[in-house]
Motif scaffolding. Sequence first.
Motif, PDB file in Angstrom:
ATOM      1  N   PHE A 119       0.763  -1.386  -0.056  1.00 42.11           N
ATOM      2  CA  PHE A 119       0.020  -0.082   0.110  1.00 42.11           C
ATOM      3  C   PHE A 119       0.953   1.268   0.044  1.00 42.11           C
ATOM      4  CE2 PHE A 119      -3.099  -2.841   2.527  1.00 42.11           C
ATOM      5  CZ  PHE A 119      -3.640  -3.452   1.378  1.00 42.11           C
ATOM      6  N   TRP A 120       1.923   1.325   0.817  1.00 40.68           N
ATOM      7  CA  TRP A 120       2.749   2.466   0.635  1.00 40.68           C
ATOM      8  C   TRP A 120       3.532   2.684  -0.905  1.00 40.68           C
ATOM      9  CZ3 TRP A 120       4.293   6.491   3.615  1.00 40.68           C
ATOM     10  CH2 TRP A 120       5.812   7.038   3.135  1.00 40.68           C
TER      11      TRP A 120
ATOM     12  N   PHE B   2       0.791   4.303  -2.648  1.00 37.41           N
ATOM     13  CA  PHE B   2       0.467   5.640  -2.354  1.00 37.41           C
ATOM     14  C   PHE B   2       1.612   6.585  -2.757  1.00 37.41           C
ATOM     15  CE2 PHE B   2       1.199   8.946   0.853  1.00 37.41           C
ATOM     16  CZ  PHE B   2       0.046   9.563   1.054  1.00 37.41           C
TER      17      PHE B   2
ATOM     18  N   ILE C  26      -4.081   6.946  -4.864  1.00 35.00           N
ATOM     19  CA  ILE C  26      -3.869   7.525  -3.445  1.00 35.00           C
ATOM     20  C   ILE C  26      -4.860   6.984  -2.529  1.00 35.00           C
ATOM     21  CG2 ILE C  26      -3.501   9.455  -1.865  1.00 35.00           C
ATOM     22  CD1 ILE C  26      -2.250  10.926  -4.161  1.00 35.00           C
TER      23      ILE C  26
ATOM     24  N   SER D 243      -4.989   3.311  -2.019  1.00 35.18           N
ATOM     25  CA  SER D 243      -3.721   2.861  -1.318  1.00 35.18           C
ATOM     26  C   SER D 243      -4.126   2.943   0.341  1.00 35.18           C
ATOM     27  CB  SER D 243      -2.651   3.520  -1.471  1.00 35.18           C
ATOM     28  OG  SER D 243      -2.180   3.246  -2.978  1.00 35.18           O
ATOM     29  N   VAL D 244      -4.805   4.081   0.513  1.00 37.02           N
ATOM     30  CA  VAL D 244      -5.185   4.341   1.759  1.00 37.02           C
ATOM     31  C   VAL D 244      -6.281   3.621   2.302  1.00 37.02           C
ATOM     32  CG1 VAL D 244      -6.420   6.262   3.376  1.00 37.02           C
ATOM     33  CG2 VAL D 244      -4.507   7.020   1.749  1.00 37.02           C
TER      34      VAL D 244
END
Length: 282
Positions: free
Chosen positions: A130-131, A134, A146, A149-150
Amino acid sequence: MSGETENGRTETADVRKGNFEGKILDATNLKLLAAVLMLLDHIHQMFSAVGAPLWLTMAGRPVFPLFLFAASESFYHTRSKRKYLQRLLAASWGMTIFTFLLQRLIPNDNVVLMNNAFSTFFVTGLYMLFWNGFMDGLRRRDVKKIIKSVLGGLIPVACAFPIYLVAVLSFQENVSPFTIRFLATLALLVPNILTVEGGFSLVVLGTAFYVFRNHRVLQIAVLLILSGFSYFVDGGIQWMMCFAAIPIFLYNGKAGRGKKWFFYIFYPAHIALLYLISAWCC
């Protein structure tokens, strides 16, 4: 810029330029060191009821940080992050089922097996993924990516719901203990922030290792901060994981011989062996 090592692992420019002078440990060395310390820790787990000394588990406190550090390196360098996560998820499922059946077939009043480091590595790997998404979204100014991913970061949180359900059912008198344990095992098949071995703070640590992988001082700083937090808030001996900072500092950025499948085999095998010895001899 990056290049391929003999075993297929990508090296950073720093490694190729030799900017790790004086660093003597490669990734394989770190994993083998962690495996030895883990063995000591699990000897204490299996035989504490018959007087296994406390220093055995004290020696094991750096194990998780070392494996998480190695996992952050592996995740960065792996050719297929999807396959990497799939292996960890399959290993997590296998470990949950294996320990459930082992305890069911061979009861041991002195030991409760809740060991599943694979679940911790899997959830940590998700947050690494996920990082990546992001940061890629930020670079591309892709708001959709974004947000995706959050929201993805909430998945391990949502997956904790079955555990809450089991907790509620455990207070129902008409539900048998076996049913509760069976449902709990099913719930554990879904890795989440509540059931990861070692607690969610280790997921934070592993993710921080990945986020700051090009900044060794920051990696060690996060480790020391979490160790200090453990000391002042929880007490006990978990703060001793701070000693993982020494081998992490000595890491030279190289893969070593690899031994990719060593931990996948050694981890369940040594736990099973120690558990059986404890069940039959203690």
